[in-house]
Design an enzyme around this catalytic site. Structure first.
Site, PDB file in Angstrom:
ATOM      1  N   HIS A   1      -9.457   1.328  -1.368  1.00  0.00           N
ATOM      2  CA  HIS A   1      -9.377   1.879  -0.020  1.00  0.00           C
ATOM      3  C   HIS A   1     -10.793   1.811   0.565  1.00  0.00           C
ATOM      4  CE1 HIS A   1      -5.572   3.440  -1.319  1.00  0.00           C
ATOM      5  NE2 HIS A   1      -5.390   4.220  -0.271  1.00  0.00           N
TER       6      HIS A   1
ATOM      7  N   HIS B   1       0.868  -1.197   0.000  1.00  0.00           N
ATOM      8  CA  HIS B   1       0.000   0.000   0.000  1.00  0.00           C
ATOM      9  C   HIS B   1       0.897   1.236   0.000  1.00  0.00           C
ATOM     10  CE1 HIS B   1      -3.788   2.149   1.812  1.00  0.00           C
ATOM     11  NE2 HIS B   1      -3.044   2.999   1.111  1.00  0.00           N
TER      12      HIS B   1
ATOM     13  N   GLU C   1     -11.158   3.501   6.007  1.00  0.00           N
ATOM     14  CA  GLU C   1     -10.111   4.348   6.595  1.00  0.00           C
ATOM     15  C   GLU C   1     -10.836   5.406   7.443  1.00  0.00           C
ATOM     16  OE1 GLU C   1      -7.977   6.666   3.677  1.00  0.00           O
ATOM     17  OE2 GLU C   1      -6.308   7.121   5.046  1.00  0.00           O
TER      18      GLU C   1
ATOM     19  N   ASP D   1       2.007   3.955   2.866  1.00  0.00           N
ATOM     20  CA  ASP D   1       0.964   4.809   2.278  1.00  0.00           C
ATOM     21  C   ASP D   1       1.540   6.013   1.520  1.00  0.00           C
ATOM     22  OD1 ASP D   1      -1.635   5.453   1.624  1.00  0.00           O
ATOM     23  OD2 ASP D   1      -2.285   5.977   3.636  1.00  0.00           O
ATOM     24  N   ASP D   2       1.845   7.088   2.245  1.00  0.00           N
ATOM     25  CA  ASP D   2       2.413   8.306   1.633  1.00  0.00           C
ATOM     26  C   ASP D   2       3.569   8.775   2.515  1.00  0.00           C
ATOM     27  OD1 ASP D   2       0.214   8.931  -0.488  1.00  0.00           O
ATOM     28  OD2 ASP D   2      -0.891   8.602   1.370  1.00  0.00           O
TER      29      ASP D   2
ATOM     30  N   HIS E   1       1.348   4.987  -2.390  1.00  0.00           N
ATOM     31  CA  HIS E   1       1.021   5.877  -3.516  1.00  0.00           C
ATOM     32  C   HIS E   1       2.328   6.509  -3.962  1.00  0.00           C
ATOM     33  CE1 HIS E   1      -3.287   5.657  -2.395  1.00  0.00           C
ATOM     34  NE2 HIS E   1      -2.770   5.480  -1.194  1.00  0.00           N
TER      35      HIS E   1
HETATM   36  N1  HPA Z   1      -6.505   7.442   1.456  1.00  0.00           N
HETATM   37  C1  HPA Z   1      -7.197   7.841   0.393  1.00  0.00           C
HETATM   38  N2  HPA Z   1      -6.620   8.360  -0.675  1.00  0.00           N
HETATM   39  C2  HPA Z   1      -5.305   8.502  -0.697  1.00  0.00           C
HETATM   40  C3  HPA Z   1      -4.535   8.106   0.376  1.00  0.00           C
HETATM   41  C4  HPA Z   1      -5.168   7.538   1.513  1.00  0.00           C
HETATM   42  O1  HPA Z   1      -4.569   7.139   2.524  1.00  0.00           O
HETATM   43  N3  HPA Z   1      -3.248   8.391   0.045  1.00  0.00           N
HETATM   44  C5  HPA Z   1      -3.254   8.908  -1.183  1.00  0.00           C
HETATM   45  N4  HPA Z   1      -4.502   8.990  -1.632  1.00  0.00           N
HETATM   46 ZN    ZN Z   2      -3.570   4.909   0.610  1.00  0.00          ZN
END
Ligand code: HPA
Ligand code: ZN
Length: 355
Positions: A198, A18, A201, A279-280, A20
């Site tokens: 996703h 996971h 969350e 994630d990011d 991006h």
């Molecule tokens: N959630 C939803 N969209 C996203 C995320 C995330 O954690 N990171 C980049 N786009």
């Molecule tokens: Zn994500």
């Protein structure tokens, strides 16, 4: 001497499921690419960018995430971004990656589908050659945009079908239920793409259920709020759908108040196949190793838990069993050595106590 758990975490082979790629844009690279492309940034220093990364919600983060990716313009930009991430992977012993990119986030700026695909895949191929890192690439649809726009992007992707392994669904969650994309995901399935989304969350467990039942996803990105619905948890366990959990992301986006109250421990107890991911990482303050170290410390996870998490990621990946095997064996070897060493250390201490 027992190898401390932190040392094992650093050394063990890891798979990231996971991530991006746009979320790996470090402020330093943001400035470098802005200068290269003659693009103005609304910040006067790297420190000012980092200070701005104080988020109150998913949307609050997304606003800066889309603004940040504005600097990505050329094939070379996508190459540099992706290759820098793979260098971080190599340093963290991440040996397999299944990563998202957001084509709609770039098409709006006039970046061609070819430019982003070429830059990203050229870097992935180079990463495989230089570091032996294997990969899968997942094209993610932005759920705040229309399903119709998703179909247009799917058409553009056809020319790159051999390099795009699957499709995902990301961006703002609440108010944009998975069911909105039922026809799009059905079309993607017909074209042979693997399906991810996703869900859970910030959105409710009902969104996770829709993603499973209506979209037919094969893995759940985040999935935290599934825990609110015991029937849903039973179903996820029964179907062996993995959850790609992102501890530092959850902390920075206030999905959890602190890491000590993160639900990862409950997920493992419930028998869910949870994995650790970043994630990011440029926005959330840590790549894979950091995510492991911080959550293991916060929840006091033990050797057995970490071994499970590390194995889960390979088992939930799309490497063939044959390609998973050497990584799983290496994980087992590291942990069984540590457990054996620990046994010897305990015995030595006991015999000292007796004497
Ligand atoms: N959630 C939803 N969209 C996203 C995320 C995330 O954690 N990171 C980049 N786009
Ligand atoms: Zn994500």
């Amino acid at each position: 001497m027992t190898m401390p758990l932190a040392a094992i975490i650093r050394r063990m082979p890891k798979a990231e499921l996971h991530l991006h790629i746009e979320g790996t844009l470090e402020p330093e690279m943001m400035f470098a690419l802005a200068a290269r492309n003659g693009h103005d940034l609304p910040y006067d220093s790297v420190e000012a960018v980092r200070r701005a990364y104080d988020f109150s919600s998913l949307q609050d983060f997304l606003d800066l995430y889309y603004q940040g990716m504005d600097v990505l313009r050329t094939e070379a930009d996508f190459f540099d971004l992706t290759f820098a991430y793979l260098q971080r992977c190599d340093a963290d012993n991440v040996v397999h990656v299944e990563i998202f990119f957001d084509p709609q986030g770039h098409l709006v700026r006039g970046v061609s589908f070819d430019a982003m695909m070429s830059g990203i895949t050229r870097a992935l191929d180079e990463g495989q050659k230089r570091f032996g890192i294997t990969h899968r690439l997942i094209m993610s649809f932005l759920r705040h945009l229309s399903e119709e726009n998703g179909f247009e992007v799917l058409d553009m992707a056809a020319a790159h079908r051999d390099r795009i392994f699957g499709v995902g669904l990301d961006s703002s969650e609440n108010g944009f239920p998975p069911s909105k994309f039922a026809r799009l995901f059905a079309a993607c399935r017909d074209q042979g793409y693997h399906l991810f989304a996703h869900a859970g969350e910030e959105g409710p467990p009902a969104y996770v259920r829709e993603a499973i039942d209506i979209l037919g996803i094969e893995r759940i990105d985040h999935g935290n709020r599934s825990l609110e619905d015991p029937d849903l948890v039973r179903e996820i366990v029964a179907r062996d759908l993995a959850l790609t959990v992102c501890p530092l992301s959850n902390l920075k986006l206030r999905v959890v108040d602190d890491l000590e109250s993160h639900p990862l421990g409950q997920m493992l107890e419930a028998g869910l196949r949870a994995t650790i991911n970043s994630d990011d990482p440029a926005y959330f303050g840590g790549y894979m190793t950091e995510n492991y170290l911080r959550i293991v410390e916060a929840l006091a996870l033990d050797h057995a838990d970490v071994r499970t998490l590390a194995r889960n990621a390979f088992e939930a990946s799309y490497l063939t069993s044959e390609d998973q095997a050497p990584h799983l064996d290496e994980i087992d070897r590291l942990f069984s050595d540590a457990i054996e060493e620990r046994g010897v250390a305990i015995q030595a201490r006991r015999s000292q106590e007796i004497r």
